[in-house]
Design a protein around this motif. Structure first.
Motif, short mmCIF file in Angstrom:
data_model
loop_
_atom_site.label_atom_id
_atom_site.label_comp_id
_atom_site.label_asym_id
_atom_site.label_seq_id
_atom_site.Cartn_x
_atom_site.Cartn_y
_atom_site.Cartn_z
N ALA A 138 0.80 -1.23 0.00
CA ALA A 138 0.00 0.00 0.00
C ALA A 138 0.83 1.28 0.00
O ALA A 138 0.29 2.37 -0.20
N VAL A 139 2.15 1.17 0.22
CA VAL A 139 3.01 2.37 0.25
C VAL A 139 2.86 3.14 -1.06
O VAL A 139 2.89 2.57 -2.13
N GLY A 140 2.67 4.45 -0.91
CA GLY A 140 2.53 5.32 -2.07
C GLY A 140 1.13 5.39 -2.63
O GLY A 140 0.86 6.19 -3.52
N MET A 141 0.24 4.55 -2.13
CA MET A 141 -1.14 4.54 -2.61
C MET A 141 -2.11 5.18 -1.64
O MET A 141 -3.22 5.53 -2.01
N ILE A 142 -1.69 5.31 -0.39
CA ILE A 142 -2.52 5.89 0.66
C ILE A 142 -1.62 6.80 1.49
O ILE A 142 -0.43 6.52 1.66
N ARG A 143 -2.16 7.88 2.00
CA ARG A 143 -1.37 8.92 2.66
C ARG A 143 -0.63 8.42 3.90
O ARG A 143 0.53 8.79 4.14
N GLU A 144 -1.27 7.61 4.73
CA GLU A 144 -0.67 7.18 6.00
C GLU A 144 -0.92 5.70 6.22
O GLU A 144 -2.02 5.20 5.97
N ILE A 145 0.11 5.00 6.71
CA ILE A 145 -0.01 3.58 7.04
C ILE A 145 0.54 3.36 8.44
O ILE A 145 1.65 3.80 8.76
N VAL A 146 -0.25 2.70 9.27
CA VAL A 146 0.18 2.25 10.58
C VAL A 146 0.19 0.73 10.54
O VAL A 146 -0.79 0.11 10.11
N ALA A 147 1.30 0.13 10.94
CA ALA A 147 1.43 -1.32 10.96
C ALA A 147 1.66 -1.77 12.41
O ALA A 147 2.54 -1.24 13.08
#
Length: 181
Positions: A81-90
């Protein structure tokens, strides 16, 4: 071989803390398990690619929003999902797998990787919600008495109008596949 997790018993039967999880599997066995599964979505029968393509589509649909990858393992969903959505929390409760994912994604400022379970994350970020919540290949590793709390956490972390994706494998011999419902 099936991936297994070792869980320590909790006196109150609540979902555990980050210190309760140790992932026990040889990562090299995962392609063998993966090859036994098929996809019901169509395409070439590659369930993993179909699943990741679905994650890409959903992340793109919420491109201005935020996604949480619960039980991120070695980061395949977050990385997709990197680069496709503004923020990612894992979130990953196993320290070794969390560190692996943190190292994998450290060059992406949009990604934060935490060595936490959902209840701990919610306690630290009580007002945070996400447009896309992904619980991928986690449910089958949890003790049944934890499932209700974890699913409630997924609901609490998913913003109104957002989407939660819960994927797991089936154990019935005739249904060795991923399904989307």
């Amino acid at each position: 071989q099936h991936a297994t997790l070792r869980f320590l018993e909790h006196e109150n039967n609540k979902a555990g803390t980050v210190n309760d999880y140790v992932y026990k599997d040889n990562e090299a066995t995962m392609p063998t398990l993966s090859a036994m599964l098929t996809s019901r979505i169509g395409g070439g029968g590659n369930h993993e690619q179909a699943y990741l393509d679905t994650i890409k589509l959903l992340a793109s649909a919420f491109s201005d929003g935020a996604m949480i990858d619960i039980g991120c393992g070695r980061g395949r969903i977050a990385e997709t999902a990197v680069g496709m959505i503004r923020e990612i929390v894992a979130l990953e409760p196993d320290p070794g797998r969390c560190n692996w994912t943190r190292e994998l994604l450290k060059q992406h400022d949009s990604v934060s990787v935490y060595n936490l379970v959902t209840s701990e994350y919610i306690a630290q970020h009580p007002d945070k919600q996400f447009d896309l919540a992904v619980l991928g290949m986690v449910v089958q590793h949890l003790p049944t008495n934890w499932i209700t709390e974890v699913m409630n956490d997924v609901a609490a972390l998913t913003r109104s109008g957002g989407l939660a994706v819960v994927s797991t494998t089936h154990v019935i011999e005739k249904a060795k596949c991923f399904t989307y419902q």
